[in-house]
Design an enzyme around this catalytic site. Structure first.
Site, PDB file in Angstrom:
ATOM      1  N   ASP A   1       0.808  -1.217   0.000  1.00 45.93           N
ATOM      2  CA  ASP A   1       0.000   0.000   0.000  1.00 45.93           C
ATOM      3  C   ASP A   1       0.842   1.268   0.000  1.00 45.93           C
ATOM      4  O   ASP A   1       0.582   2.205   0.762  1.00 45.93           O
ATOM      5  CB  ASP A   1      -0.948  -0.003   1.204  1.00 45.93           C
ATOM      6  CG  ASP A   1      -2.026  -1.072   1.063  1.00 45.93           C
ATOM      7  OD1 ASP A   1      -2.247  -1.539  -0.057  1.00 45.93           O
ATOM      8  OD2 ASP A   1      -2.645  -1.427   2.073  1.00 45.93           O
TER       9      ASP A   1
ATOM     10  N   ASN B   1       1.675  -6.219  -1.722  1.00 44.18           N
ATOM     11  CA  ASN B   1       0.250  -6.154  -1.426  1.00 44.18           C
ATOM     12  C   ASN B   1      -0.410  -4.959  -2.098  1.00 44.18           C
ATOM     13  O   ASN B   1      -0.049  -3.807  -1.824  1.00 44.18           O
ATOM     14  CB  ASN B   1       0.041  -6.065   0.093  1.00 44.18           C
ATOM     15  CG  ASN B   1      -1.416  -5.861   0.467  1.00 44.18           C
ATOM     16  OD1 ASN B   1      -2.267  -6.681   0.140  1.00 44.18           O
ATOM     17  ND2 ASN B   1      -1.710  -4.746   1.131  1.00 44.18           N
ATOM     18  N   GLU B   2      -1.342  -5.244  -2.992  1.00 46.61           N
ATOM     19  CA  GLU B   2      -2.226  -4.235  -3.588  1.00 46.61           C
ATOM     20  C   GLU B   2      -1.483  -3.139  -4.344  1.00 46.61           C
ATOM     21  O   GLU B   2      -2.018  -2.041  -4.520  1.00 46.61           O
ATOM     22  CB  GLU B   2      -3.129  -3.616  -2.508  1.00 46.61           C
ATOM     23  CG  GLU B   2      -4.020  -4.626  -1.823  1.00 46.61           C
ATOM     24  CD  GLU B   2      -4.868  -4.031  -0.717  1.00 46.61           C
ATOM     25  OE1 GLU B   2      -5.985  -4.517  -0.496  1.00 46.61           O
ATOM     26  OE2 GLU B   2      -4.404  -3.084  -0.043  1.00 46.61           O
ATOM     27  N   ILE B   3      -0.282  -3.419  -4.804  1.00 42.72           N
ATOM     28  CA  ILE B   3       0.468  -2.390  -5.525  1.00 42.72           C
ATOM     29  C   ILE B   3      -0.166  -2.128  -6.891  1.00 42.72           C
ATOM     30  O   ILE B   3      -0.436  -0.975  -7.254  1.00 42.72           O
ATOM     31  CB  ILE B   3       1.946  -2.799  -5.686  1.00 42.72           C
ATOM     32  CG1 ILE B   3       2.559  -3.221  -4.335  1.00 42.72           C
ATOM     33  CG2 ILE B   3       2.733  -1.650  -6.297  1.00 42.72           C
ATOM     34  CD1 ILE B   3       2.570  -2.153  -3.284  1.00 42.72           C
TER      35      ILE B   3
ATOM     36  N   ASP C   1      -9.953  -8.431  -4.979  1.00 41.13           N
ATOM     37  CA  ASP C   1      -9.709  -7.869  -3.650  1.00 41.13           C
ATOM     38  C   ASP C   1     -10.865  -6.907  -3.423  1.00 41.13           C
ATOM     39  O   ASP C   1     -10.990  -5.906  -4.127  1.00 41.13           O
ATOM     40  CB  ASP C   1      -8.353  -7.161  -3.666  1.00 41.13           C
ATOM     41  CG  ASP C   1      -8.007  -6.453  -2.368  1.00 41.13           C
ATOM     42  OD1 ASP C   1      -8.922  -5.948  -1.696  1.00 41.13           O
ATOM     43  OD2 ASP C   1      -6.815  -6.362  -2.037  1.00 41.13           O
TER      44      ASP C   1
END
EC number: 3.2.1.25
Length: 914
Positions: free
Chosen positions: A424, A461-463, A544
């Site tokens: 993040d 994560n979630e890049i 997600d």
């Protein structure tokens, strides 16, 4: 002599010494902790953190108590020094007034040669390890004019800012489920290694890669090919010319030797010695994830020898034979013919078989890793197994898990989707940063590669799914720049490093992606991501998803349709017993200052200690959800009312996850061919509201019981469109062969009386569900049912069927029970079910009976000072029905007296004042 250490925490190899080596474990030495923030020193430990040593010395109270995450900020904002003396031949980071080295990466392994410093030391050696304040260091880096600056509104700050400049556990700086202690200290062991002057080596790290001949990371392995073993040892010291290597595999259960042979093609490159061999004619027993077969394990011993067969190194690791492959390839014509929608796959295949991944996301189990023990993690992983989960996503940014945690997963058949520690945020891409990351990646990929539980390496994560879209939305003119930086770090740097050190594991540059278009390892950007290159009606990648508008929480039309769900969820409160571990009695009410400020959803976004606005939004989301769907607690006793509210938030959370998991599992037989459900999140880091299914300390929330039920092999699920009134019943199976049986449909009023003519539905419906598939068994509309009073009705669904477990010839009977009510729980005409609870001292089981009505959400609870779980919980119990339930004790500090404190309640109790 050599001093070996990892990161600022001074972690080092624990491989035993050979051939006259002397290895000294610095954990056994006497340490002191000092700081300008204190006017005296206190005893220290290694491994440890400053917080833990200050707590042990009585300087501070429990960091987890009350608002101590705020009150103790002076600790992470101070510099700390760990010192040990009176140790002859000791080589420090700072030694005899000589500077040895600085470290800047918690995730790396370091070794320092201090032989020359030692030779010139004329005083008693003192080892001093200085830890600077992490918050102060990253702030200073951010203020440097040469440091990168990102567009406003991009970087996600939870509490302490600028975390992305430091290779330290990112959640140390705060997250929306945890505190920001930013602890300092030697968090792993450290060692001194003395080598003889003759040629000798000390092992630092070992990479054991086991794969099928010809296997490439992103392509399906040929299961007919023999196994290949690539053994590589990283060392300090010197090897003689032309060393030899040999391996031996031994079955961990029987002790039988599978094979023992010399390895050919031995090469030495820098400080690594590597050999490769093909295991022709060898047929090992395969390792399988939980529920798919046995967890067969082998001890592999790698020996490095010199002239006259002199042993130079001897390494034993436990491993298993399996292939694991993340299939992101385009949908084939054969799949299209089966009714699978076009696009690309996104699912895992183990030993050549597709399977349904059932699990959750694991976060750091504690803010202070030195107090995370193997026994504690074993209890957690036993709960994972009991919860019918076969995969955990190891979220970044915590840490790269210890080897003993992978060992626990190997034994239990839990696949670990692992990630590099980026989350993040956008990260620097200057040469120094990338060099640091390269060493981090290589060390950790090699360290854990032998574990059969390792399932995937993801870049972060979630890049790709969150950070890049945020840039595109807030700074579109710089979007191309940051896509380029993303590819520079996660694709051009990390991907080749993974491929160079393992052929057995797939790599994905981000936790959530649309997959790739092409892979060309010779290209500057070796993987071409799909990004926006999608076609309507086609499905790609994993999903997600979070939606905190509880008005649509049970509307399956808002759930994302994709190939795999890696994150989804909603927060809830922990139980009263868990709150009492950390909160004073006067603070045990829903909107107390302490309770609210321990809720970090939504995060403060800085080091504010008055985050009432943001936290009230998260508390409000839980409150509104309860008010929408469940009886509103209004008990006269304030603590009892607080407990009832906590329980109500857990009921909503569990029901919402159940709804979403059922939707994803049904997708296995839909055009999207959905093959994975990993909810957010497995467990808590402390006592606070969060998305966890297991509270800090090990107590199961309602969620973990409900997910265990809905993760069973064959389930029956009602899908109700409350707008149109349509009601569909589905049977879903994750077996590898078809299964058949029947589902009984029983309509009752809430007193337990059968409704006339079964409300117009059949009493039973047969089913025949295909392998890894779903089938609709019944469809109607609520308007077509003969319900005297929809508020006084429940449909009980009881499934019984037969099939074969994977890798088993034995026919197995499967049962499952579910239910449906035509209105939400708050509108039901509840009656007192007249619950009675008894305990059998011989069988050590509890019996629950409903005497006078239907018991909804039947909930057994146990007192504090014991940890464990019931065989079943949060279930429907019909009048006259008795259910015998066991309890698995994981930890007991009551000498068995906890049994006397077990209670039972139902949704009816939520309506009572007492």
């Amino acid at each position: 002599m050599r001093f070996t250490a990892t990161a600022a925490a001074l972690v080092a190899s624990s491989i035993p010494a050979t051939l006259g080596q002397h290895v000294r474990d610095l954990s056994n030495e006497k340490w002191t902790l000092s700081s300008d923030a204190l006017n005296h020193t206190v005893p220290g430990n290694l491994p440890s953190h400053a917080h833990l040593d200050l707590l042990k010395a009585g300087v501070i109270d429990d960091p987890y108590h009350g608002l101590n995450d705020f009150n103790l900020r002076w600790i992470p904002e101070s510099n700390w020094t760990y010192t040990t003396d009176k140790i002859k031949d000791l080589m420090p980071i700072e030694f005899c007034g000589k500077y040895v080295a600085s470290t800047n990466n918690q995730y790396r392994q370091y070794s320092f040669d201090v032989s020359q410093i030692l030779e010139g030391c004329n005083e008693d050696p003192i080892l001093k390890i200085d830890f600077g304040s992490a918050p102060n260091i990253v702030n200073a880096i951010a203020e440097d004019r040469n440091s990168p600056v990102w567009p406003d509104g991009i970087q996600q700050t939870y509490e302490y800012p600028n975390r992305w400049f430091m290779r330290k556990e990112q959640s140390d700086f705060g997250w929306d489920w945890g505190p920001a202690f930013a602890p300092a200290g030697p968090w792993k062991p450290a060692y001194i290694v003395q080598l003889p002057k003759a040629q000798n080596i000390h092992v630092l790290n070992t990479d054991l890669d086991i794969y099928r001949k010809g296997q490439i990371n992103h392509l399906p392995p040929d299961q007919s090919q023999p196994w290949v073993v690539n053994a590589s040892i990283d060392f300090v010291g010197s090897l003689p010319p032309n060393p030899s290597m040999s391996i031996e595999f031994k079955d961990t259960k029987s002790g039988e030797i599978l094979t023992s042979k010399r390895i050919g093609n031995v090469t030495v490159s820098g400080n690594s010695v590597t050999g490769v061999t093909v295991l022709g004619g060898v047929t090992p027993k395969l390792w399988w994830p939980l529920g798919l077969g046995d967890q067969n394990l082998y001890n592999i011993t790698v020996t490095v020898t010199g002239h006259q067969n002199q042993t130079l190194a001897h390494v034993t690791k436990r491993t298993g034979f399996r292939t694991i492959f993340l299939n992101q390839r385009n949908i084939t014509d054969a799949q299209l013919a089966q009714g699978i929608a076009p696009g690309a796959n996104w699912h895992f295949e183990v030993n050549g078989h597709e399977f349904y991944a059932k699990g959750s996301n694991i976060i750091p189990p504690d803010a202070f890793w030195p107090r995370v023990t193997e026994a504690r993690m074993a209890r957690l992983f036993d709960a994972v197994v009991a919860g019918n989960q076969n995969m955990l996503r190891v979220w970044s940014s915590g840490i790269y898990l210890h080897d003993f945690i992978y060992d626990l997963a190997d034994e239990r058949g839990i696949l670990l989707w692992s990630e590099f520690e980026f989350s993040d945020a956008l990260y620097p891409v200057d040469d120094a940063f990338l060099d640091n990351i390269a060493a981090e990646v290589v060390y950790n990929v090699r360290r854990v590669n032998h574990h059969p539980s390792l399932a995937l390496w993801a870049g972060g994560n979630e890049i790709e799914s969150l950070m890049l879209p945020t840039v595109e939305r807030k700074a579109p003119e710089e979007y191309a720049k940051y896509v380029g930086e993303y590819e520079k770090l996660y694709i051009s740097l990390i991907l080749p490093l993974v491929y160079q050190n393992t052929r057995s594991i797939t790599y994905s540059p981000s936790s959530t992606t649309e997959g790739y278009l092409d892979v060309d390892l010779s290209a500057p950007v070796p993987m071409v991501e799909r990004y926006h290159n999608t076609t309507p009606g086609s499905y790609y990648g994993d999903t997600d998803f979070y939606n905190y508008d509880s008005s649509v929480s049970f509307n399956s039309h808002v759930y994302p349709v994709g190939r795999f769900a890696n994150e989804f969820g909603y927060h809830s409160m922990p139980s009263l017993q868990t709150w009492q571990q950390a909160v004073d009695p006067e603070d045990l009410h829903f909107n107390s200052t302490t309770v609210m400020l321990r809720n970090h959803h939504y995060p403060a976004g800085g080091t504010f200690t008055d985050n009432f606005h943001n936290t009230s939004l998260g508390m409000g989301e839980m409150t509104i959800a309860v008010q929408r769907y469940y009886p509103i607690p209004n008990k006269l006793d304030s603590v009892a009312n607080f407990s009832a509210w906590c329980h109500a938030t857990q009921l909503f959370q569990a029901d919402m996850y159940k709804s979403e998991i059922q939707f994803y599992r049904r997708g296995s037989g839909m055009p999207e061919r959905q093959l994975g459900s990993l909810y957010w999140q497995l467990e808590d880091i402390w006592q606070a509201p969060s998305w966890a299914g297991i509270e800090y300390g090990g107590r199961w929330k309602v969620l973990h019981y409900v997910s265990r039920d809905i993760y069973q092999r064959i389930i029956v699920s009602p899908f109700w469109n409350y707008t149109t009134g349509d009601l569909d019943l589905y049977v879903t199976s994750d077996l590898w062969e078809s299964a058949k049986g029947k589902v009984n449909l029983t309509w009752l009023d809430l007193s337990g009386t059968p409704l006339p003519h079964n409300a117009g539905t059949p009493g039973s419906v047969p089913f025949n569900v295909g392998a890894l598939n779903t089938t609709k068994i019944y469809s109607t509309n609520i308007k077509n049912l003969t319900l005297p009073n929809p508020k006084d009705a429940i449909l009980v669904l009881s499934l019984s069927g037969e099939g074969h477990l994977p890798n088993s010839d034995k026919k197995t009977t499967f049962t499952h029970q579910n239910h449906f009510t035509p209105v939400f729980p708050k509108d039901l005409a509840l009656v007192d079910p007249g619950l009675e609870l008894s305990y059998n001292t011989k069988s050590k089981t509890f019996t629950v009976e409903a005497k006078s009505g239907v018991s909804l959400y039947t909930w057994l609870d146990y007192p504090a000072d014991v940890v464990g779980y019931f065989d079943e919980n949060a279930f429907v119990l019909l009048p006259g029905q008795k259910k015998e339930i066991g309890f698995t004790v994981q930890e007991d500090n009551t000498d068995g007296k906890w049994v006397q404190g077990v209670t039972v309640q139902s949704l009816w109790n939520q309506t009572l004042e007492k």
